[in-house]
Design a protein around this motif. Structure first.
Motif, mmCIF file in Angstrom:
data_model
loop_
_atom_site.group_PDB
_atom_site.id
_atom_site.type_symbol
_atom_site.label_atom_id
_atom_site.label_comp_id
_atom_site.label_asym_id
_atom_site.label_seq_id
_atom_site.Cartn_x
_atom_site.Cartn_y
_atom_site.Cartn_z
ATOM 1 N N GLU A 95 11.648 11.122 -26.347
ATOM 2 C CA GLU A 95 11.117 12.466 -26.106
ATOM 3 C C GLU A 95 11.099 12.748 -24.615
ATOM 4 N N ARG A 96 11.594 13.921 -24.205
ATOM 5 C CA ARG A 96 11.602 14.266 -22.795
ATOM 6 C C ARG A 96 10.893 15.585 -22.504
ATOM 7 N N ARG A 97 10.994 16.578 -23.384
ATOM 8 C CA ARG A 97 10.457 17.903 -23.081
ATOM 9 C C ARG A 97 8.944 17.861 -22.874
ATOM 10 N N ARG A 98 8.210 17.442 -23.882
ATOM 11 C CA ARG A 98 6.759 17.431 -23.768
ATOM 12 C C ARG A 98 6.290 16.286 -22.865
ATOM 13 N N PHE A 99 7.041 15.179 -22.860
ATOM 14 C CA PHE A 99 6.690 14.057 -21.993
ATOM 15 C C PHE A 99 6.751 14.472 -20.527
ATOM 16 N N THR A 100 7.834 15.140 -20.136
ATOM 17 C CA THR A 100 7.987 15.573 -18.747
ATOM 18 C C THR A 100 6.886 16.545 -18.348
#
Length: 290
Positions: A116-121
């Motif tokens: 996961e990148r969107r919410r993690f970032t």
């Protein structure tokens, strides 16, 4: 309960009469003030013990462990060009809906590892600025994915659409592969997302990158229908659940996903989203639970 505790603490301080300094009482006040601040500041709560806790634990099925050697993949840029007349809550952007449908479609797989990148970032940036939202789960620690999938969907005004997909190496930015797929005109978000997931899996298999043979033939290109069997009612419930989860409103997210499954028990993406919500609600991080 947290607000009542905070109000009670303020009321107790207001009524306290001046007197000689008491080190033990002062120390206790500091501890209570810190606890009150944590509650008022919105530190992620945990379910109460008893029935509520057991209910969340029953929903928090563990994320499957990827097969050793499975490629790690994250989502990159997503573009939706053209009209998207989808019945969505006003707070949800169509790209977020498709992104999350792809995410929860890939989470149960073991032949690849979704990162996961969107919410993690967004969570990492918020934590660094000290602006994390109330009830937001911690970002955790995430490893760099090996591959990044980006795609563009172009609506051809009722005659169908094209889905252009691209895999890049996250370390070098080099394009590993690019391909195009036709999407039927009547495709709605679930169908579009399933074309993305099946296209990714098939391409990874063609590149001999999957850790094991495709274990989900129901998602292969030949069986992705023009329109998914997910009912409109089930999708509306799912979208409401997703809108709530985006705001970390756990109970509402749970209610939305459960209603989606009540309307359509075969809605696999809703089931995966419900399990993810429960894992995050019970203290999981975005890096671990996505």
């Amino acid at each position: 309960m947290v607000q009542r505790t905070c109000d009670a603490e303020r009321h107790r301080r207001d009524r306290r009469e001046p007197g000689p300094f008491d080190r033990s009482r002062a120390g206790g006040a500091i501890v209570l003030a810190c606890l009150a601040w944590w509650g008022c500041a919105g530190g992620a709560p945990r379910p109460d013990t008893g029935t509520e806790l057991a209910e969340w634990q029953a929903l928090a099925t563990a994320r499957p462990t990827p097969t050793p050697g499975a490629p790690s993949v994250a989502l990159g840029t997503i573009e939706l060009l053209g009209t998207t007349n989808w019945d969505l809550p006003s707070s949800l952007q169509p790209t977020v809906v498709v992104s999350e449908l792809v995410t929860v479609g890939l989470l149960p797989r073991t032949d690849l590892e979704f990162v996961e990148r969107r919410r993690f970032t967004a969570a990492v940036e918020a934590e660094s600025r000290g602006t994390s939202r109330p009830n937001a789960p911690p970002a955790g620690v995430s490893e760099q994915p090996e591959l990044v999938l980006s795609f563009t969907w172009t609506d051809l005004e009722g005659t169908g659409g094209t889905l252009e997909m691209r895999l890049t190496d996250s370390g070098t930015g080099a394009v590993r592969d690019a391909w195009r797929r036709t999407v039927p005109a009547e495709a709605e978000p679930v169908t579009l997302a399933r074309h993305v997931t099946s296209g990714l899996v098939e391409r990874l298999e063609a590149l001999d990158l999957l850790a094991e043979p495709m274990g989900d033939p129901g998602r292969s290109a030949s069986t992705v229908n023009a329109r998914s069997d997910v009912t409109d009612q089930a999708f509306r419930h799912f979208a409401r659940g997703l809108a709530a989860e985006e705001q970390w409103r756990w109970d509402r997210a749970k209610a939305g996903y459960e209603s989606a499954l009540s309307a359509d028990s075969t809605f696999a993406e809703a089931r995966a989203a419900l399990a993810r919500t429960a894992r995050l609600r019970l203290g999981g991080t975005l890096a671990d639970s996505e």
